[in-house]
Design a protein around this motif. Sequence first.
Motif, PDB file in Angstrom:
ATOM      1  N   ARG A 212      -5.629  -2.048  -0.598  1.00 48.87           N
ATOM      2  CA  ARG A 212      -4.595  -1.009  -0.538  1.00 48.87           C
ATOM      3  C   ARG A 212      -5.214   0.377  -0.406  1.00 48.87           C
ATOM      4  NH1 ARG A 212      -2.603  -4.446  -4.620  1.00 48.87           N
ATOM      5  NH2 ARG A 212      -3.193  -2.967  -6.276  1.00 48.87           N
ATOM      6  N   GLN A 213      -6.330   0.598  -1.062  1.00 50.75           N
ATOM      7  CA  GLN A 213      -7.026   1.879  -0.922  1.00 50.75           C
ATOM      8  C   GLN A 213      -7.539   2.065   0.500  1.00 50.75           C
ATOM      9  OE1 GLN A 213     -10.065   1.878  -3.939  1.00 50.75           O
ATOM     10  NE2 GLN A 213      -8.585   1.815  -5.617  1.00 50.75           N
ATOM     11  N   ARG A 216      -4.615   3.027   2.706  1.00 56.90           N
ATOM     12  CA  ARG A 216      -4.254   4.442   2.529  1.00 56.90           C
ATOM     13  C   ARG A 216      -5.260   5.350   3.218  1.00 56.90           C
ATOM     14  NH1 ARG A 216      -2.716   2.688  -2.663  1.00 56.90           N
ATOM     15  NH2 ARG A 216      -4.702   3.351  -3.576  1.00 56.90           N
ATOM     16  N   VAL A 220      -3.102   7.077   5.771  1.00 58.81           N
ATOM     17  CA  VAL A 220      -2.528   8.273   5.145  1.00 58.81           C
ATOM     18  C   VAL A 220      -3.517   9.428   5.093  1.00 58.81           C
ATOM     19  CG1 VAL A 220      -1.397   9.180   3.078  1.00 58.81           C
ATOM     20  CG2 VAL A 220      -1.039   6.794   3.748  1.00 58.81           C
ATOM     21  N   HIS A 221      -4.766   9.125   4.804  1.00 54.38           N
ATOM     22  CA  HIS A 221      -5.773  10.182   4.684  1.00 54.38           C
ATOM     23  C   HIS A 221      -6.940   9.923   5.644  1.00 54.38           C
ATOM     24  CE1 HIS A 221      -3.576  11.508   1.188  1.00 54.38           C
ATOM     25  NE2 HIS A 221      -3.720  10.329   0.623  1.00 54.38           N
ATOM     26  N   ARG A 252       1.624  -2.835   1.396  1.00 56.49           N
ATOM     27  CA  ARG A 252       2.674  -1.843   1.141  1.00 56.49           C
ATOM     28  C   ARG A 252       2.941  -0.980   2.379  1.00 56.49           C
ATOM     29  NH1 ARG A 252       0.769  -0.220  -5.042  1.00 56.49           N
ATOM     30  NH2 ARG A 252       0.970  -2.332  -5.883  1.00 56.49           N
ATOM     31  N   LEU A 253       3.044  -1.656   3.502  1.00 59.67           N
ATOM     32  CA  LEU A 253       3.341  -0.977   4.760  1.00 59.67           C
ATOM     33  C   LEU A 253       4.818  -1.149   5.089  1.00 59.67           C
ATOM     34  CD1 LEU A 253       0.280  -2.198   6.887  1.00 59.67           C
ATOM     35  CD2 LEU A 253       0.492  -0.093   5.562  1.00 59.67           C
TER      36      LEU A 253
END
Length: 282
Positions: A212-213, A216, A220-221, A252-253
């Motif tokens: 999950r990290q 992200r 996301v980043h 978690r998409l």
Amino acid sequence: MSTLEAVRRRMGAVIFARIAGDEGPTRRDRIHHAVGARRFTHEDAICAVHGDASMFVGGIRALLLQSLHPLAMAAVDQHSGYKGDPWGRLQRTSTFLAETTFGTIEDADQAVRVVRAVHRRVTGTAPDGRPYAASDPHLLRWVHVAEIDSFLRAHDRYGAHPLDAAERDEYIAQSAVIARQLGATDLPESVAELDAVMSAYRPELESTPAARQAARFILVHPPVPLAIRLPYSMLSAAAIGLMPRWSRRALRLPYLPVTEATAVRASGVVITAAIRWAMRPT
């Protein structure tokens, strides 16, 4: 030179510098112009797929999908340094794909030897206590099938010239040649076999904090300049749109079928076409 052509060349140079690094032009000349026999020709399916702009979408999808195997993700998380040097990792991966697809047999085999030597040093223990080794044929097969499934699906949707059924099987069989050299075993050589292998791995895949990290970080980043954040987000959205529903829950998409079938697909076509235009040979 026209203004439009100058813009095209500038865009192509910026994109190429990102994916190939400072030594990209030198490596490109060596890969494509060195004298020697090639394993594949430009008429082969593997060259059509690996030489198309749809690889940008497929590459993001492959990273997300590969992260769902906890042992493969532990190896990446503990050894690759992807957060500290993401562009370096991308450049090494893109160079390996180019060398093994378009380079001479001698250069391709040398690239494989280098990667195998790196894999032998990558060992450790996953957070759940299980040992892992990057040279494990079972893990190598997972990384391989997640990759080619992603490249092929991205090419089917966003490639300039999608493959027919026979060519899709050809691509899978040709890509297995390199994976076999890396140490993977029991590799699929057709679409039907690829689907079966992907399904067989499902019980081993799970959502982990590291996966999950990584998602992200990628989505996301991302470590991209502000000027190219919009094009990158278009590629990322296209990649998510190709992810299986079960994998999205694990990472978690979002799942937005109407938006993905319209706006996301349209933007994916636009951005891959723009990259293809910018990077076409002068």
